[in-house]
Scaffold this active site. Structure first.
Site, mmCIF file in Angstrom:
data_model
loop_
_atom_site.group_PDB
_atom_site.id
_atom_site.type_symbol
_atom_site.label_atom_id
_atom_site.label_comp_id
_atom_site.label_asym_id
_atom_site.label_seq_id
_atom_site.Cartn_x
_atom_site.Cartn_y
_atom_site.Cartn_z
ATOM 1 N N VAL A 77 0.839 -1.208 0.000
ATOM 2 C CA VAL A 77 0.000 0.000 0.000
ATOM 3 C C VAL A 77 0.872 1.254 0.000
ATOM 4 C CG1 VAL A 77 -1.718 1.334 1.270
ATOM 5 C CG2 VAL A 77 -1.930 -1.154 1.120
ATOM 6 N N ALA A 86 9.146 6.216 6.415
ATOM 7 C CA ALA A 86 9.639 5.251 7.401
ATOM 8 C C ALA A 86 9.230 3.838 7.008
ATOM 9 C CB ALA A 86 9.101 5.585 8.786
ATOM 10 N N THR A 108 0.633 1.019 7.479
ATOM 11 C CA THR A 108 1.029 -0.224 8.139
ATOM 12 C C THR A 108 -0.197 -0.880 8.766
ATOM 13 O OG1 THR A 108 1.396 0.634 10.385
ATOM 14 C CG2 THR A 108 3.150 1.000 8.782
ATOM 15 N N LYS A 155 -6.435 -0.235 10.517
ATOM 16 C CA LYS A 155 -7.747 -0.314 11.170
ATOM 17 C C LYS A 155 -7.685 -0.351 12.693
ATOM 18 C CE LYS A 155 -8.648 -3.858 8.425
ATOM 19 N NZ LYS A 155 -7.893 -3.621 7.187
ATOM 20 N N ALA A 214 -11.488 -0.423 1.155
ATOM 21 C CA ALA A 214 -10.350 0.102 0.385
ATOM 22 C C ALA A 214 -10.673 1.497 -0.131
ATOM 23 C CB ALA A 214 -9.972 -0.851 -0.742
ATOM 24 N N GLY A 231 -2.363 -11.511 -3.240
ATOM 25 C CA GLY A 231 -2.204 -10.309 -2.432
ATOM 26 C C GLY A 231 -3.494 -9.805 -1.799
ATOM 27 N N ASP A 261 -10.826 -9.270 10.776
ATOM 28 C CA ASP A 261 -10.747 -8.100 9.907
ATOM 29 C C ASP A 261 -12.147 -7.529 9.636
ATOM 30 O OD1 ASP A 261 -9.157 -6.363 8.068
ATOM 31 O OD2 ASP A 261 -10.421 -7.304 6.563
ATOM 32 N N LYS A 274 -13.905 -3.874 10.775
ATOM 33 C CA LYS A 274 -14.575 -2.994 9.810
ATOM 34 C C LYS A 274 -16.010 -2.698 10.232
ATOM 35 C CE LYS A 274 -11.828 -4.491 5.811
ATOM 36 N NZ LYS A 274 -11.841 -5.199 4.515
ATOM 37 N N GLY A 301 -6.918 -4.830 -2.502
ATOM 38 C CA GLY A 301 -5.882 -4.552 -3.486
ATOM 39 C C GLY A 301 -5.096 -3.311 -3.104
#
Length: 812
Positions: free
Chosen positions: A474, A503, A553, A577, A609, A662, A676, A680, A794
């Site tokens: 990302v 970073a 991240t 998240k 996304a 991916g 996950d 959300k 993605g």
């Protein structure tokens, strides 16, 4: 006729003094040339006098360095040997005089004001002889013969009437067709005692202005080392540019507040005679520079420039006895004036119980002592408090005559500063509305100047300064998108996305001027190791304006930094998240802090996304609608798995494919356990206005719990054991013309995630690939729920969603 004044840098080097010669000799009309000492010489003359005063014999070597510098200059610019010999003889006579004066100071350890004034006069006396010899038809004139001062309260001030007459007399017999008068600036003579005096640091400008006014010159040109007045200090603001035109008032305001292009007293004599001032660059004579005149035609900019004074001390005079008492302020300013202390800013409360004055740091102790003595009786009785002095401050002024025709300037000023986390300690604005001055802590000076320059459209571009954390799929895509769009945004939107920090998990690079995105990977590899603590310190410590921290991240440690960043007025855009789905109190505090500090906490890509799901929910709620129900397929990974599973593609293979493509996390169990999706759903529910924790979500999962224990390697070994059961259930679904969808739902704050079989008439049935879909039932969209559908996973689309959040901050 023109009066041309050349500053220290214009006579400070062989290159610049030859440019001066070219400029003067190319003039087609009569000119008078006024010169400063060679660059840096006045400071050295003062420093050497201090060495001599303390008995430091090193002064002799420093003095000889001055002699060598002048000799070197003459040897390289004067080609005629006879003229060179004569000039060196004149200079050496002056050096002998000065050497004797220094020796006297060294012997008797005394340096009076009279002696100091004599010493510093030699800088201009030397340079004027050099320039007078260098230029064609040059004739050196002694400014001490016609620039006269009078001693008032220990300060030498210009005797204007006498000086004007003497200037007229001195130049009345000059044939300007055959002669170019060269005048040493800065130095003068006391009218009564005949002692050498001066007009103050920067006084060469003043000398030129006095002569121009007395002789009714067509123009006064100030030749220096910059193209003219700048919108701000270019050493601080890279986007600062030259101001083409200024009024006398605007120029005076900028000069008084730190813009050292022109010595402030210079403006008055020529202003009275309506003689324009041109500021030009000796090193770039073709540049038009800045013109200062009475009226500026077609002037629409409310703000012309921003100036500042470092080293400010704010002294507050306060006490209940001041209320309604006439004469308190008179006593304040009279006492300070009698002690030679200049006040450059005043701010008084309407209640009259306090007055704050701005003075330079070097005057602060004396000012406090003076005022404590003046009000000693009131302080003793408790009617007034002892003076309070606060140092470590800076004063900033925004200047422009058109401010008085533009409502809301002050509001925009303080709003802009507030959103950047900058507190204004004191402020002042005159009734003329050409200057708004305010005091801030010195550590915020650079940030204040940048954000104001950007906000008031003095910059050609609006700038966002980005710190990007995470350079994986990302983060890498985001940096690529920023690089590819950089020029387009600059050209069409006047927006610069300045990446000042990048970073990775182990390294970090920072540059407040902006990093080169074409080779940031190589820079990261070559950089020193970093960690979360160091990165946070660097981001906050940079104290840069319009800053945005971008988290690409999935790190809980990075998410813990958001509160710190928001408290320091750094906006946060995140694809991570963890923060928005953490304990409700933490989530609420982040939202409240962002609102209170006037910055942004944006996390659209936490769900769907690049799909505008959170933004749509916020828009609905802000317009007064209420979210009643949410039904959604929120995991692109799980949707891909259940769309891919088939007779010849078993469940375990679909999981492996999701990882290879991916779509899944590196550890697919994070997706398969529903964690996950739960995160959300919690985020969407909270944004819909309901209080919910992850533990509140009812979970109906499709895999045994023991598969989520142990190592990842064990998981991959055991996963095929589920294939037969999934295939059996899949065949039943196929016969019933149904499909699996892992659905997240919320109804009036009650939340649930479960694997559901949907029929061919359900909106979720045709959902392809890794797409996401959300149905929003609201009070307005009750009969026909709002549907949002599209790519839900993605790196490219997630990065694009982060980019969109960044752009929304740029549009504020």
């Amino acid at each position: 006729m023109k009066v041309l004044k050349f500053g220290g840098t214009s006579v400070g080097s062989i290159e610049s003094i030859l440019s001066l010669k070219s400029i003067v000799e190319s003039e087609t009309q009569p000119v008078i040339v006024v010169v400063s000492a060679l660059g840096g010489i006045t400071d050295k003359l003062i420093a050497i006098s201090q060495q001599a005063l303390t008995g430091d014999e090193q002064y002799k070597e420093e003095f000889e360095n001055i002699v060598k510098r002048h000799h070197h200059m003459v040897e390289n610019i004067i080609k005629d040997e006879t003229a060179k010999k004569t000039l060196l003889g004149t200079l050496n006579d002056l050096f002998d005089q000065l050497r004797s004066i220094y020796y006297g100071v060294f012997l008797i350890h005394d340096l009076s004001a009279k002696t100091q004034a004599t010493i510093v006069s030699y800088g201009e006396r030397l340079s004027s002889h050099i320039v007078g010899t260098l230029i064609k038809n040059g004739k050196r004139m002694n400014s001490r013969d016609f620039i006269k001062t009078i001693n008032k309260q220990g300060k030498h001030t210009l005797d204007t009437k006498l000086t004007n007459q003497l200037v007229k007399d001195a130049f009345a017999t000059i044939d300007f067709n055959t002669t170019v008068p060269v005048v040493p600036g800065f130095i003068s003579r006391d009218r009564d005692t005949n002692e050498t005096t001066n007009l103050g640091r920067g006084g060469s400008d003043y000398t030129a202005s006095i002569i121009a006014a007395a002789l009714d010159a067509d123009v006064l040109e100030i030749w220096t080392d910059v193209n003219g007045f700048m919108t701000a200090d270019p050493r601080v603001i890279k986007s600062a540019y030259t101001i083409n035109e200024l009024s006398y008032i605007e120029a005076m305001e900028l000069c008084n507040f730190g813009a050292k292009v022109v010595y402030p007293p210079t403006i008055y004599p020529v202003c009275v005679k309506n003689i324009p001032i041109k500021v030009k660059n000796t090193f770039n004579p073709s540049d038009p520079g800045t013109i200062i005149k009475d009226k500026i035609e077609n002037d629409r900019k409310p703000i012309k420039g921003i100036s500042s004074i470092k080293g400010t001390t704010l002294i507050t005079v306060t006490g209940l006895s001041m209320v309604g008492v006439i004469g308190v302020n008179r006593r304040i300013f009279t006492a300070l004036a009698n002690n030679g202390i200049s006040v450059f800013m005043v701010s008084q409360a309407s209640s009259e119980n306090s007055t704050s004055i701005g003075v330079r740091d070097e005057d602060a102790d004396k000012a406090v002592e003076t005022l404590n003595e003046e009000f000693a009786k009131e302080i003793k009785t408790g009617a007034m408090f002892p003076m309070h002095a606060e140092s470590g401050l800076a004063t900033i002024a925004i200047v422009g005559e058109n401010m008085k025709h533009t409502p809301g300037i002050a509001g925009k000023l303080f709003g802009t500063l507030g959103r950047s986390g900058i507190s204004v300690i004191a402020c002042a604005q005159g009734a003329s509305e050409t200057n708004i001055s305010f005091v801030v802590h010195s550590k915020y000076l650079r940030k204040s100047l940048n954000v104001l320059h950007d906000s008031f459209f003095l910059s050609e571009y609006k700038v966002l300064n980005l710190f990007v954390c995470g350079v994986g799929t990302v983060g890498g895509n985001l940096l690529q998108q920023i690089a590819s769009q950089y020029q387009e945004l600059a050209d069409t939107r006047q927006l610069k996305l300045n990446v000042v920090g990048i970073a990775s998990s182990h390294n970090a690079i920072f540059n407040r001027e902006g990093l080169d995105l074409n080779n940031y990977k190589e820079q990261l590899k070559a950089s020193e190791p970093s960690n979360i603590s160091k990165m946070c310190k660097e981001v906050v410590g940079m104290n840069i304006f319009n800053s945005v921290f971008v988290d690409c991240t999935a790190s809980s440690e990075v998410a813990e930094l958001y509160q710190t960043f928001l408290e320091h007025n750094i906006s946060v855009v995140t694809a991570n998240k963890i923060a928005a789905s953490a304990e409700y109190e933490k989530y609420a505090k982040l939202k409240e802090t962002a609102l209170r500090r006037g910055v942004k906490f944006l996390f659209e890509t936490n769900v769907g996304a690049g799909l505008p799901i959170i933004g749509t929910i916020n828009d609905l709620r802000n317009s007064g609608d209420k979210i009643l129900k949410i039904e959604a397929v929120l995991s692109g990974t799980l949707n891909y798995i259940f769309n891919t599973i088939a007779a010849d593609v078993p469940f375990s293979e679909t999981v492996r494919l999701a990882k290879e493509e991916g779509y899944s996390e590196p550890d697919p169990r994070i997706d398969l356990c529903g964690k996950d999706v739960i995160r959300k759903l919690v985020i969407l529910t909270r944004e819909a206005g309901y209080r919910v924790e992850q533990s509140d979500v009812v979970k109906q999962l499709f895999m045994p719990d023991d598969f989520f224990e142990g190592s990842l390697e064990d998981f991959w070994k055991r996963l095929p054991s589920l294939d037969a059961d999934f295939e059996r259930r899949r065949e039943i679904l196929e016969k019933e013309k149904k499909r699996w969808r892992f659905v997240a739902s919320m109804e009036m704050g009650k939340t649930k995630v479960s694997l559901e079989a949907v029929s061919e008439h359900h909106p979720f049935y045709g959902l392809e690939g890794s797409n996401n879909i959300v149905l929003l039932t609201t009070e307005r969209y009750k009969e026909y729920p709002m549907l949002i559908q599209g790519y839900g996973a993605g790196a490219g689309v997630t990065a694009a969603g982060v980019f969109a959040n960044i752009m929304s901050i740029a549009n504020i």
